[in-house]
Design an enzyme around this catalytic site. Structure first.
Site, PDB file in Angstrom:
ATOM      1  CG  ASP A  13       2.283 -28.028 -47.723  1.00 46.70           C
ATOM      2  OD1 ASP A  13       2.597 -28.481 -48.929  1.00 46.70           O
ATOM      3  OD2 ASP A  13       2.784 -28.445 -46.628  1.00 46.70           O
ATOM      4  CG  HIS A  41       3.665 -26.603 -56.297  1.00 43.72           C
ATOM      5  ND1 HIS A  41       4.555 -26.049 -57.006  1.00 43.72           N
ATOM      6  CD2 HIS A  41       4.423 -26.780 -55.144  1.00 43.72           C
ATOM      7  CE1 HIS A  41       5.716 -25.910 -56.295  1.00 43.72           C
ATOM      8  NE2 HIS A  41       5.439 -26.304 -55.154  1.00 43.72           N
TER       9      HIS A  41
END
Ligand code: GDP
Length: 425
Positions: A13, A41
């Protein structure tokens, strides 16, 4: 640079999707080389906001060919849902721009179910799985108990193969977990629905990549998650079940002869971690809530609140090392603007001694962070596009990180949009 990998340095992340979306401008081919639909993503561009789980982040660029390599966990159902969402927002996904390796193993319908059953069995000792079937999938792949995408072109052989696997898997599902068995009809439906939809995209991507390499095309390798989730180098067993490191890119992409000219390591300006496992720098209470809110730290796939903390230079230095990063993209610097004093973890204390080495996973629980404070800048920096436009305190913060991790910070990201970036070449 002809071959480049974009990888996560921390727990995932970090903003890899945003960096791939930005950098694809300079590349001809983007390949996802590991992982499955268990992470997201996030990409924001002219088509809208997307949380891509399996699709390579280069699908929004004209003329870029996107490949799902043999190293990914290919879930036909989830992939098709994701493809449909993207197509509905106006992105043309044709087999010319999206190619799926015929050597990618298929995540079978029971893998997600087995993931859920195992997490339930583990009760309060669970790993924090996203329940997308990734761990059962990879363990079955290594036991040679799944099927390759290319087998869809051999329907008779595929049926026999699946019937064998069905018999084997039902033993585990019914006898170990007491769950209902899968049936051949269920598998037939799965082939007729999801698999048929993705079949036109399946081809020999290894051949395509070899030719692309010969033709001097520029290839970008895209990873999922980060160094600390790598199966071999991460915080085992709180890792993912594949290798997130750049060294694995040529293998998982389907181009074992590829040499990486450049590895862009993506580092977040503070730390976040989803799920279970040791997280030395973790903040709690109001301080954590403020950072979580400022950075909007909730999982792209699960919506789970992420655990947060200051940047951890011990873990980041280790991440840079295992990725062999050649340059760094530091993301989300803008998020820290509300802080009067910015904490940074510079070392750990372990067994009463300071250390800057990342410890063996079992020792992490005992490690305590050494925190140093930096002056905050307390103003909005999201419009800055040059290094000089950043306040002095922000430059000092970035320069300190750069010095400590020993790798050039080439990109400083100050917002989620494509152009919210400072490039220091
Ligand atoms: P990935 O899996 O590494 O691509 O990361 P995620 O997409 O899960 O998380 C990154 C989040 O941060 C996404 O919501 C991005 O839109 C956002 N993001 C990326 N870079 C920046 C940045 O520099 N500033 C801010 N405010 N958000 C960013």
């Amino acid at each position: 640079m002809s071959n480049c990998a974009i990888v996560g340095i921390n727990w995932g992340d970090e903003g890899k999707g945003r960096m791939v979306d930005l950098l694809t401008e300079d590349y001809d081919v983007v390949v996802r080389y590991q992982g499955g639909g268990n992470a997201g993503h996030t990409v924001i561009n002219e088509f809208g906001k997307f949380a891509l789980h399996l699709l390579p982040s280069g699908i929004f660029r004209n003329g870029v060919v996107n490949i799902l390599g043999n190293g990914v966990a290919l879930d036909p159902e989830n992939l098709w849902t994701e493809m449909r969402d993207v197509m509905e927002k106006g992105v043309a996904l044709t087999p010319d721009i999206l190619k799926i390796s015929d050597r990618a193993s298929l995540l079978l319908p029971w893998h997600r179910e087995q993931d859920v059953l195992e997490e339930a069995r583990l009760a309060d000792k669970k790993y924090g799985s996203t329940k997308q079937g990734i761990a059962p999938f990879y363990s079955d792949k290594y036991q040679k108990k799944t099927v390759l995408a290319g087998e869809l072109f051999y329907p008779e052989e595929l049926k026999t193969h699946l019937a064998d696997l069905l018999e084997w898997k039902n033993l585990t599902l019914t006898k170990v977990y007491g769950a209902a068995p899968f049936t051949m009809e269920m598998l037939d439906r799965w082939i007729a629905d999801a698999c048929e939809k993705i079949k036109p995209y399946i081809c020999d991507t290894g051949e395509f990549l070899k030719q692309a390499q010969k033709d001097g095309k520029r290839i970008l390798f895209e990873a999922q998650l980060g160094s600390l989730r790598d199966l071999d180098y991460g915080i085992y067993p709180y890792t993912t079940s594949s290798n997130t490191t750049a060294a694995y890119a040529p293998i998982g992409a389907g181009l074992p002869s590829a040499k990486l000219d450049n590895v862009v390591g993506v580092v977040k300006a503070y730390s976040t971690c989803v799920g279970e496992g040791p997280f030395v720098c973790e903040m709690f209470g109001e301080e954590a809530e403020a950072l979580r809110k400022a950075g909007f730290e909730y999982g792209a796939k699960t919506g789970r609140p992420r655990r947060v903390g200051p940047i951890d230079l011990v873990a980041t230095r280790y991440g840079v090392e295992v990725q062999a990063a050649t340059e760094i993209a530091l993301t989300k610097l803008d998020v820290l603007c509300y802080m009067e004093k910015i904490p940074v973890c510079t070392k750990y204390i372990l067994n009463g001694k300071e250390t800057d080495r990342f410890p063996f996973p079992s020792a992490l629980k005992q490690a305590k962070p050494v925190i140093k404070y930096f002056d905050g800048w307390q103003c909005d920096i999201s419009a800055a596009r040059t290094w000089e436009e950043l306040p002095r305190a922000a430059r000092e913060y970035v320069s300190f990180i750069e010095k400590e991790i020993g790798c050039k910070i080439t990109y400083v990201s100050v917002g989620p949009e494509r152009d919210s970036i400072i490039i220091r070449k």
